[in-house]
Design a protein around this motif. Sequence first.
Motif, PDB file in Angstrom:
ATOM      1  N   GLY A 195       0.802  -1.215   0.000  1.00 19.80           N
ATOM      2  CA  GLY A 195       0.000   0.000   0.000  1.00 19.80           C
ATOM      3  C   GLY A 195       0.833   1.262   0.000  1.00 19.80           C
ATOM      4  N   TYR A 196       1.999   1.194   0.631  1.00 19.65           N
ATOM      5  CA  TYR A 196       2.892   2.348   0.680  1.00 19.65           C
ATOM      6  C   TYR A 196       3.350   2.752  -0.717  1.00 19.65           C
ATOM      7  CZ  TYR A 196       6.771   5.292   2.286  1.00 19.65           C
ATOM      8  OH  TYR A 196       7.630   6.341   2.510  1.00 19.65           O
ATOM      9  N   LEU A 197       3.563   1.755  -1.586  1.00 19.47           N
ATOM     10  CA  LEU A 197       4.103   2.023  -2.921  1.00 19.47           C
ATOM     11  C   LEU A 197       3.059   1.977  -4.029  1.00 19.47           C
ATOM     12  CD1 LEU A 197       7.403  -0.090  -2.827  1.00 19.47           C
ATOM     13  CD2 LEU A 197       7.163   2.377  -2.478  1.00 19.47           C
ATOM     14  N   ALA A 198       1.877   1.435  -3.766  1.00 19.77           N
ATOM     15  CA  ALA A 198       0.947   1.093  -4.833  1.00 19.77           C
ATOM     16  C   ALA A 198       0.591   2.279  -5.734  1.00 19.77           C
ATOM     17  CB  ALA A 198      -0.322   0.486  -4.242  1.00 19.77           C
ATOM     18  N   ASP A 199       0.214   3.404  -5.158  1.00 19.18           N
ATOM     19  CA  ASP A 199      -0.171   4.563  -5.967  1.00 19.18           C
ATOM     20  C   ASP A 199       0.959   5.000  -6.890  1.00 19.18           C
ATOM     21  OD1 ASP A 199      -2.774   4.884  -4.966  1.00 19.18           O
ATOM     22  OD2 ASP A 199      -2.022   5.951  -3.217  1.00 19.18           O
ATOM     23  N   THR A 200       2.169   5.017  -6.350  1.00 16.67           N
ATOM     24  CA  THR A 200       3.310   5.475  -7.130  1.00 16.67           C
ATOM     25  C   THR A 200       3.671   4.474  -8.216  1.00 16.67           C
ATOM     26  OG1 THR A 200       4.098   6.514  -5.096  1.00 16.67           O
ATOM     27  CG2 THR A 200       5.618   6.460  -6.954  1.00 16.67           C
ATOM     28  N   GLU A 201       3.535   3.167  -7.923  1.00 15.82           N
ATOM     29  CA  GLU A 201       3.801   2.154  -8.940  1.00 15.82           C
ATOM     30  C   GLU A 201       2.843   2.307 -10.133  1.00 15.82           C
ATOM     31  OE1 GLU A 201       6.378   0.428  -8.965  1.00 15.82           O
ATOM     32  OE2 GLU A 201       6.786  -0.684  -7.117  1.00 15.82           O
ATOM     33  N   VAL A 202       1.563   2.533  -9.845  1.00 17.99           N
ATOM     34  CA  VAL A 202       0.586   2.723 -10.918  1.00 17.99           C
ATOM     35  C   VAL A 202       0.907   3.991 -11.702  1.00 17.99           C
ATOM     36  CG1 VAL A 202      -1.851   3.164 -11.402  1.00 17.99           C
ATOM     37  CG2 VAL A 202      -1.215   1.420  -9.733  1.00 17.99           C
ATOM     38  N   TRP A 203       1.266   5.054 -10.990  1.00 14.84           N
ATOM     39  CA  TRP A 203       1.627   6.313 -11.658  1.00 14.84           C
ATOM     40  C   TRP A 203       2.819   6.114 -12.587  1.00 14.84           C
ATOM     41  CZ3 TRP A 203       5.940   9.434 -11.856  1.00 14.84           C
ATOM     42  CH2 TRP A 203       5.753  10.743 -12.336  1.00 14.84           C
ATOM     43  N   LEU A 204       3.816   5.357 -12.143  1.00 21.61           N
ATOM     44  CA  LEU A 204       4.992   5.103 -12.979  1.00 21.61           C
ATOM     45  C   LEU A 204       4.617   4.314 -14.230  1.00 21.61           C
ATOM     46  CD1 LEU A 204       7.678   4.245 -10.276  1.00 21.61           C
ATOM     47  CD2 LEU A 204       7.791   6.133 -11.924  1.00 21.61           C
ATOM     48  N   ALA A 205       3.706   3.356 -14.076  1.00 20.79           N
ATOM     49  CA  ALA A 205       3.270   2.581 -15.242  1.00 20.79           C
ATOM     50  C   ALA A 205       2.534   3.459 -16.247  1.00 20.79           C
ATOM     51  CB  ALA A 205       2.381   1.427 -14.799  1.00 20.79           C
ATOM     52  N   GLU A 206       1.815   4.455 -15.762  1.00 23.22           N
ATOM     53  CA  GLU A 206       1.015   5.321 -16.637  1.00 23.22           C
ATOM     54  C   GLU A 206       1.785   6.521 -17.165  1.00 23.22           C
ATOM     55  OE1 GLU A 206      -2.256   6.250 -14.095  1.00 23.22           O
ATOM     56  OE2 GLU A 206      -3.321   4.354 -14.504  1.00 23.22           O
ATOM     57  N   HIS A 207       2.910   6.865 -16.521  1.00 21.57           N
ATOM     58  CA  HIS A 207       3.690   8.043 -16.915  1.00 21.57           C
ATOM     59  C   HIS A 207       5.176   7.688 -17.051  1.00 21.57           C
ATOM     60  CE1 HIS A 207       0.095   9.550 -14.762  1.00 21.57           C
ATOM     61  NE2 HIS A 207       0.126  10.558 -15.629  1.00 21.57           N
ATOM     62  N   PRO A 208       5.524   6.724 -17.901  1.00 14.89           N
ATOM     63  CA  PRO A 208       6.924   6.273 -17.965  1.00 14.89           C
ATOM     64  C   PRO A 208       7.896   7.349 -18.465  1.00 14.89           C
ATOM     65  CG  PRO A 208       5.647   5.338 -19.770  1.00 14.89           C
ATOM     66  CD  PRO A 208       4.662   5.983 -18.844  1.00 14.89           C
ATOM     67  N   ASP A 209       7.386   8.338 -19.190  1.00 17.60           N
ATOM     68  CA  ASP A 209       8.261   9.370 -19.754  1.00 17.60           C
ATOM     69  C   ASP A 209       8.121  10.714 -19.037  1.00 17.60           C
ATOM     70  OD1 ASP A 209       9.213   7.593 -21.747  1.00 17.60           O
ATOM     71  OD2 ASP A 209       7.388   7.951 -22.928  1.00 17.60           O
ATOM     72  N   HIS A 210       7.456  10.715 -17.924  1.00 17.19           N
ATOM     73  CA  HIS A 210       7.275  11.955 -17.155  1.00 17.19           C
ATOM     74  C   HIS A 210       8.639  12.454 -16.673  1.00 17.19           C
ATOM     75  CE1 HIS A 210       6.002  14.614 -13.870  1.00 17.19           C
ATOM     76  NE2 HIS A 210       4.798  14.608 -14.420  1.00 17.19           N
ATOM     77  N   PRO A 211       8.836  13.781 -16.604  1.00 17.20           N
ATOM     78  CA  PRO A 211      10.134  14.307 -16.133  1.00 17.20           C
ATOM     79  C   PRO A 211      10.542  13.804 -14.757  1.00 17.20           C
ATOM     80  CG  PRO A 211       8.848  16.055 -17.156  1.00 17.20           C
ATOM     81  CD  PRO A 211       7.944  14.862 -17.096  1.00 17.20           C
ATOM     82  N   LEU A 212       9.576  13.451 -13.926  1.00 17.95           N
ATOM     83  CA  LEU A 212       9.901  12.953 -12.588  1.00 17.95           C
ATOM     84  C   LEU A 212      10.009  11.427 -12.525  1.00 17.95           C
ATOM     85  CD1 LEU A 212       7.536  15.182 -10.397  1.00 17.95           C
ATOM     86  CD2 LEU A 212       9.978  15.495 -10.799  1.00 17.95           C
ATOM     87  N   ALA A 213       9.766  10.756 -13.655  1.00 15.02           N
ATOM     88  CA  ALA A 213       9.667   9.302 -13.629  1.00 15.02           C
ATOM     89  C   ALA A 213      10.982   8.634 -13.229  1.00 15.02           C
ATOM     90  CB  ALA A 213       9.194   8.782 -14.977  1.00 15.02           C
ATOM     91  N   ALA A 214      12.102   9.067 -13.789  1.00  6.35           N
ATOM     92  CA  ALA A 214      13.378   8.393 -13.509  1.00  6.35           C
ATOM     93  C   ALA A 214      13.730   8.483 -12.033  1.00  6.35           C
ATOM     94  CB  ALA A 214      14.480   8.998 -14.368  1.00  6.35           C
ATOM     95  N   GLU A 215      13.609   9.668 -11.465  1.00 10.66           N
ATOM     96  CA  GLU A 215      13.926   9.853 -10.039  1.00 10.66           C
ATOM     97  C   GLU A 215      12.966   9.048  -9.170  1.00 10.66           C
ATOM     98  OE1 GLU A 215      13.664  13.445  -6.709  1.00 10.66           O
ATOM     99  OE2 GLU A 215      13.613  13.923  -8.855  1.00 10.66           O
ATOM    100  N   THR A 216      11.682   9.089  -9.524  1.00  9.92           N
ATOM    101  CA  THR A 216      10.676   8.371  -8.740  1.00  9.92           C
ATOM    102  C   THR A 216      10.884   6.867  -8.839  1.00  9.92           C
ATOM    103  OG1 THR A 216       9.088  10.155  -9.132  1.00  9.92           O
ATOM    104  CG2 THR A 216       8.201   8.034  -8.396  1.00  9.92           C
ATOM    105  N   ARG A 217      11.180   6.372 -10.043  1.00 14.09           N
ATOM    106  CA  ARG A 217      11.402   4.944 -10.246  1.00 14.09           C
ATOM    107  C   ARG A 217      12.584   4.457  -9.401  1.00 14.09           C
ATOM    108  NH1 ARG A 217      12.294   5.287 -15.216  1.00 14.09           N
ATOM    109  NH2 ARG A 217      10.103   5.296 -15.815  1.00 14.09           N
ATOM    110  N   GLU A 218      13.645   5.229  -9.373  1.00 13.84           N
ATOM    111  CA  GLU A 218      14.818   4.851  -8.586  1.00 13.84           C
ATOM    112  C   GLU A 218      14.469   4.775  -7.098  1.00 13.84           C
ATOM    113  OE1 GLU A 218      19.365   6.432  -7.623  1.00 13.84           O
ATOM    114  OE2 GLU A 218      18.071   7.542  -9.000  1.00 13.84           O
ATOM    115  N   ARG A 219      13.720   5.749  -6.614  1.00 19.46           N
ATOM    116  CA  ARG A 219      13.356   5.766  -5.195  1.00 19.46           C
ATOM    117  C   ARG A 219      12.452   4.589  -4.846  1.00 19.46           C
ATOM    118  NH1 ARG A 219       8.778   7.688  -3.254  1.00 19.46           N
ATOM    119  NH2 ARG A 219       8.370   9.008  -5.078  1.00 19.46           N
ATOM    120  N   VAL A 220      11.471   4.316  -5.689  1.00 16.25           N
ATOM    121  CA  VAL A 220      10.534   3.229  -5.426  1.00 16.25           C
ATOM    122  C   VAL A 220      11.223   1.872  -5.506  1.00 16.25           C
ATOM    123  CG1 VAL A 220       8.511   2.037  -6.368  1.00 16.25           C
ATOM    124  CG2 VAL A 220       8.472   4.515  -6.077  1.00 16.25           C
ATOM    125  N   ASP A 221      12.059   1.698  -6.519  1.00 12.03           N
ATOM    126  CA  ASP A 221      12.769   0.421  -6.651  1.00 12.03           C
ATOM    127  C   ASP A 221      13.689   0.177  -5.464  1.00 12.03           C
ATOM    128  OD1 ASP A 221      11.488   0.036  -9.053  1.00 12.03           O
ATOM    129  OD2 ASP A 221      13.219   0.504 -10.314  1.00 12.03           O
TER     130      ASP A 221
END
Length: 247
Positions: A195-221
């Motif tokens: 639950g802590y990560l779920a919203d952000t994981e879905v957001w990353l799947a829907e916005h893979p090219d967003h300017p914040l995606a790379a930083e967010t993906r690294e933090r979540v992973d």
Amino acid sequence: MTTPPHRTRLTFHGPLSQTRADALVQRLTRHRPTTVLDIGCGSGELMLRVLAAAPEATGTGIDLDTDDLARGRKAAADRGLASRARFVEESATGTTHGPADLVLCVGSSQALGDRLPDALRELRRLVTDHGRVLLGEGFWERTPTPDELSRMWPDAAATDHPDLATLIGMTVDAGFRPEWTETASLDEWEEFESGYLADTEVWLAEHPDHPLAAETRERVDRHRARWLTYRGVLGLAYLTLVPVAAR
């Protein structure tokens, strides 16, 4: 700019099921507390549930996270508890709020002292002689290996937590008797961490090219890799503690 959502699927900021929360509230209100102090309260969900079950009680939640405190104030207003619940932005170190009939300290003992024995002595100071403390504290289910420690949080060490027997012994040394001992289940841990990560994981799947995606993906992973490492190794105890009467 669209930003990643965060923690909207969590009821509690920790591995705590609705069933366990209901049982805790029932137990903690059995002695009819009139004052409640929540250390590191976050949005104060557990405190608000206690207040709803103890209509004569007032509560004070202490935290440094302004967003969580704002959510707590809104939740209190929505439930008709605003007149009985205060959310205070300040450090809990040396707090003058207390003593209270019920002290909640779930995952927040570090706010009371760098060493757990010091934090436990502070909890004894903050609870009335006939009150209760709910301590939510980490412990090692088993001693982690050096490799596991290297993949947990920065500078993780085997000395970061005691085992469960040592933890309970420390509470006794600080002037408590353990009325009830229970530990978070693996299901509770998985529900919380997912639950802590779920919203952000879905957001990353829907916005893979967003300017914040790379930083967010690294933090979540990084976060996911850590919790999958301590899964089944790090436990969380919920200890209902009764202060020993002064002689």
